[in-house]
Design a protein around this motif. Structure first.
Motif, mmCIF file in Angstrom:
data_model
loop_
_atom_site.group_PDB
_atom_site.id
_atom_site.type_symbol
_atom_site.label_atom_id
_atom_site.label_comp_id
_atom_site.label_asym_id
_atom_site.label_seq_id
_atom_site.Cartn_x
_atom_site.Cartn_y
_atom_site.Cartn_z
ATOM 1 N N ASN A 65 10.354 -20.789 25.672
ATOM 2 C CA ASN A 65 8.989 -20.259 25.727
ATOM 3 C C ASN A 65 8.871 -19.088 24.772
ATOM 4 O O ASN A 65 9.785 -18.279 24.656
ATOM 5 C CB ASN A 65 8.649 -19.773 27.138
ATOM 6 C CG ASN A 65 8.680 -20.889 28.153
ATOM 7 O OD1 ASN A 65 8.172 -21.953 27.903
ATOM 8 N ND2 ASN A 65 9.294 -20.629 29.289
ATOM 9 N N VAL A 66 7.716 -18.980 24.132
ATOM 10 C CA VAL A 66 7.414 -17.832 23.275
ATOM 11 C C VAL A 66 6.108 -17.235 23.777
ATOM 12 O O VAL A 66 5.122 -17.944 23.958
ATOM 13 C CB VAL A 66 7.295 -18.240 21.794
ATOM 14 C CG1 VAL A 66 6.954 -17.029 20.939
ATOM 15 C CG2 VAL A 66 8.576 -18.891 21.310
ATOM 16 N N MET A 67 6.121 -15.924 24.024
ATOM 17 C CA MET A 67 4.934 -15.226 24.516
ATOM 18 C C MET A 67 4.597 -14.080 23.566
ATOM 19 O O MET A 67 5.450 -13.636 22.801
ATOM 20 C CB MET A 67 5.189 -14.674 25.910
ATOM 21 C CG MET A 67 5.501 -15.711 26.935
ATOM 22 S SD MET A 67 5.806 -14.908 28.516
ATOM 23 C CE MET A 67 6.606 -16.212 29.384
ATOM 24 N N ILE A 68 3.377 -13.598 23.666
ATOM 25 C CA ILE A 68 2.919 -12.489 22.835
ATOM 26 C C ILE A 68 2.566 -11.333 23.753
ATOM 27 O O ILE A 68 1.769 -11.492 24.680
ATOM 28 C CB ILE A 68 1.702 -12.897 21.986
ATOM 29 C CG1 ILE A 68 2.079 -14.076 21.087
ATOM 30 C CG2 ILE A 68 1.204 -11.711 21.161
ATOM 31 C CD1 ILE A 68 0.901 -14.734 20.438
ATOM 32 N N ALA A 69 3.157 -10.161 23.512
ATOM 33 C CA ALA A 69 2.885 -8.972 24.324
ATOM 34 C C ALA A 69 1.536 -8.389 23.930
ATOM 35 O O ALA A 69 1.230 -8.239 22.749
ATOM 36 C CB ALA A 69 3.988 -7.945 24.134
ATOM 37 N N ALA A 104 2.382 -14.241 11.787
ATOM 38 C CA ALA A 104 2.630 -15.685 11.719
ATOM 39 C C ALA A 104 4.056 -15.966 11.257
ATOM 40 O O ALA A 104 4.709 -16.888 11.754
ATOM 41 C CB ALA A 104 1.625 -16.352 10.794
ATOM 42 N N ARG A 105 4.557 -15.175 10.321
ATOM 43 C CA ARG A 105 5.941 -15.342 9.848
ATOM 44 C C ARG A 105 6.927 -15.072 10.984
ATOM 45 O O ARG A 105 7.887 -15.823 11.163
ATOM 46 C CB ARG A 105 6.194 -14.388 8.669
ATOM 47 C CG ARG A 105 7.610 -14.313 8.216
ATOM 48 C CD ARG A 105 7.976 -15.489 7.338
ATOM 49 N NE ARG A 105 9.358 -15.321 6.877
ATOM 50 C CZ ARG A 105 10.282 -16.244 7.003
ATOM 51 N NH1 ARG A 105 9.986 -17.418 7.516
ATOM 52 N NH2 ARG A 105 11.499 -16.030 6.588
ATOM 53 N N ILE A 106 6.724 -14.017 11.731
ATOM 54 C CA ILE A 106 7.610 -13.685 12.856
ATOM 55 C C ILE A 106 7.530 -14.771 13.925
ATOM 56 O O ILE A 106 8.549 -15.200 14.466
ATOM 57 C CB ILE A 106 7.232 -12.316 13.453
ATOM 58 C CG1 ILE A 106 7.375 -11.223 12.410
ATOM 59 C CG2 ILE A 106 8.069 -12.004 14.685
ATOM 60 C CD1 ILE A 106 8.669 -11.233 11.665
ATOM 61 N N PHE A 107 6.331 -15.231 14.218
ATOM 62 C CA PHE A 107 6.164 -16.294 15.211
ATOM 63 C C PHE A 107 6.926 -17.546 14.775
ATOM 64 O O PHE A 107 7.593 -18.199 15.584
ATOM 65 C CB PHE A 107 4.682 -16.599 15.405
ATOM 66 C CG PHE A 107 4.394 -17.452 16.599
ATOM 67 C CD1 PHE A 107 4.264 -16.873 17.843
ATOM 68 C CD2 PHE A 107 4.253 -18.821 16.480
ATOM 69 C CE1 PHE A 107 4.007 -17.648 18.966
ATOM 70 C CE2 PHE A 107 4.003 -19.594 17.585
ATOM 71 C CZ PHE A 107 3.878 -19.014 18.832
ATOM 72 N N ASP A 108 6.852 -17.879 13.486
ATOM 73 C CA ASP A 108 7.566 -19.039 12.965
ATOM 74 C C ASP A 108 9.078 -18.858 13.083
ATOM 75 O O ASP A 108 9.796 -19.790 13.468
ATOM 76 C CB ASP A 108 7.166 -19.282 11.507
ATOM 77 C CG ASP A 108 7.797 -20.532 10.949
ATOM 78 O OD1 ASP A 108 7.743 -21.578 11.628
ATOM 79 O OD2 ASP A 108 8.361 -20.469 9.836
ATOM 80 N N VAL A 124 12.896 -9.520 23.969
ATOM 81 C CA VAL A 124 11.732 -8.965 23.283
ATOM 82 C C VAL A 124 12.045 -8.793 21.797
ATOM 83 O O VAL A 124 13.014 -8.139 21.427
ATOM 84 C CB VAL A 124 11.324 -7.608 23.891
ATOM 85 C CG1 VAL A 124 10.102 -7.053 23.177
ATOM 86 C CG2 VAL A 124 11.065 -7.751 25.373
ATOM 87 N N VAL A 125 11.220 -9.404 20.949
ATOM 88 C CA VAL A 125 11.311 -9.233 19.500
ATOM 89 C C VAL A 125 10.181 -8.293 19.106
ATOM 90 O O VAL A 125 9.013 -8.589 19.336
ATOM 91 C CB VAL A 125 11.177 -10.578 18.754
ATOM 92 C CG1 VAL A 125 11.146 -10.362 17.254
ATOM 93 C CG2 VAL A 125 12.303 -11.516 19.143
ATOM 94 N N THR A 126 10.527 -7.155 18.526
ATOM 95 C CA THR A 126 9.540 -6.127 18.200
ATOM 96 C C THR A 126 9.398 -5.987 16.690
ATOM 97 O O THR A 126 10.391 -5.977 15.968
ATOM 98 C CB THR A 126 9.965 -4.769 18.788
ATOM 99 O OG1 THR A 126 10.145 -4.921 20.192
ATOM 100 C CG2 THR A 126 8.926 -3.704 18.534
ATOM 101 N N VAL A 127 8.147 -5.863 16.235
ATOM 102 C CA VAL A 127 7.842 -5.542 14.846
ATOM 103 C C VAL A 127 7.038 -4.255 14.882
ATOM 104 O O VAL A 127 5.947 -4.210 15.432
ATOM 105 C CB VAL A 127 7.032 -6.656 14.152
ATOM 106 C CG1 VAL A 127 6.812 -6.313 12.692
ATOM 107 C CG2 VAL A 127 7.714 -7.990 14.301
ATOM 108 N N THR A 128 7.586 -3.184 14.315
ATOM 109 C CA THR A 128 6.914 -1.883 14.362
ATOM 110 C C THR A 128 5.827 -1.795 13.307
ATOM 111 O O THR A 128 5.685 -2.680 12.457
ATOM 112 C CB THR A 128 7.928 -0.740 14.154
ATOM 113 O OG1 THR A 128 8.484 -0.869 12.852
ATOM 114 C CG2 THR A 128 9.021 -0.770 15.205
ATOM 115 N N LYS A 129 5.101 -0.703 13.349
ATOM 116 C CA LYS A 129 4.020 -0.474 12.390
ATOM 117 C C LYS A 129 4.556 -0.404 10.960
ATOM 118 O O LYS A 129 3.894 -0.825 10.019
ATOM 119 C CB LYS A 129 3.303 0.830 12.752
ATOM 120 C CG LYS A 129 2.051 1.091 11.993
ATOM 121 C CD LYS A 129 1.354 2.324 12.532
ATOM 122 C CE LYS A 129 -0.012 2.482 11.905
ATOM 123 N NZ LYS A 129 -0.773 3.566 12.505
#
Length: 141
Positions: A126-130, A113-117, A61-66
């Motif tokens: 595989n890349v998924m979005i929570a 989009a930057r994080i996804f890249d 899990v890659v997390t980006v906080t507020k």
């Protein structure tokens, strides 16, 4: 006329119904625990989705906080070192392991989009979005 005094009955503890109840509770909690999902990530407010599903156990899990902090599972990481740290984690996981992006819903789309890249630059199969299931979101105040 005098009636004979009756002996008081001895109290008995019936153990069979108690055993049945304990086994019923055991089975109930075993089944209930199978439906629980434990996500090893920082807590963020996720966007809503009608097709959300549970997270498999061996994913990363890659997390980006507020506030814009980055985490891989629960370990903080800098944005510049995200791809290399992710590659190191993926090397230790099975080939089928997926990377789940756990981005706060208040992050701008450009940041997502930057994080996804960055995640796609790693060797993730595989890349998924929570997301949060829509029925759970509607119950919140």
């Amino acid at each position: 006329m005098r009636l004979p005094a009756s002996k008081p009955k001895r109290a008995r503890i019936e153990i069979v119904p108690m055993i049945d109840t304990v086994f019923f509770l055991l089975i109930y909690f075993m089944i209930a625990s199978m439906t629980m999902t434990r996500m090893n990530a920082e807590k963020v407010a996720l966007p809503v989705s009608h097709t959300a599903a549970a997270k498999p156990a061996d994913d990363i899990v890659v997390t980006v906080t507020k506030t814009g902090l980055f985490y891989i599972d629960r370990d903080p990481v800098a944005e510049s070192g995200l791809t290399s740290a992710l590659n190191a984690r993926l090397a230790a996981k099975p080939v089928s392991a997926a990377v789940i992006i756990n981005c706060d819903k208040d992050q701008p789309a450009g940041r997502f989009a930057r994080i996804f890249d960055l995640v796609k630059q790693s060797q993730a199969a595989n890349v998924m979005i929570a997301t949060t299931p829509s029925d759970q979101w509607e119950k919140r105040p």
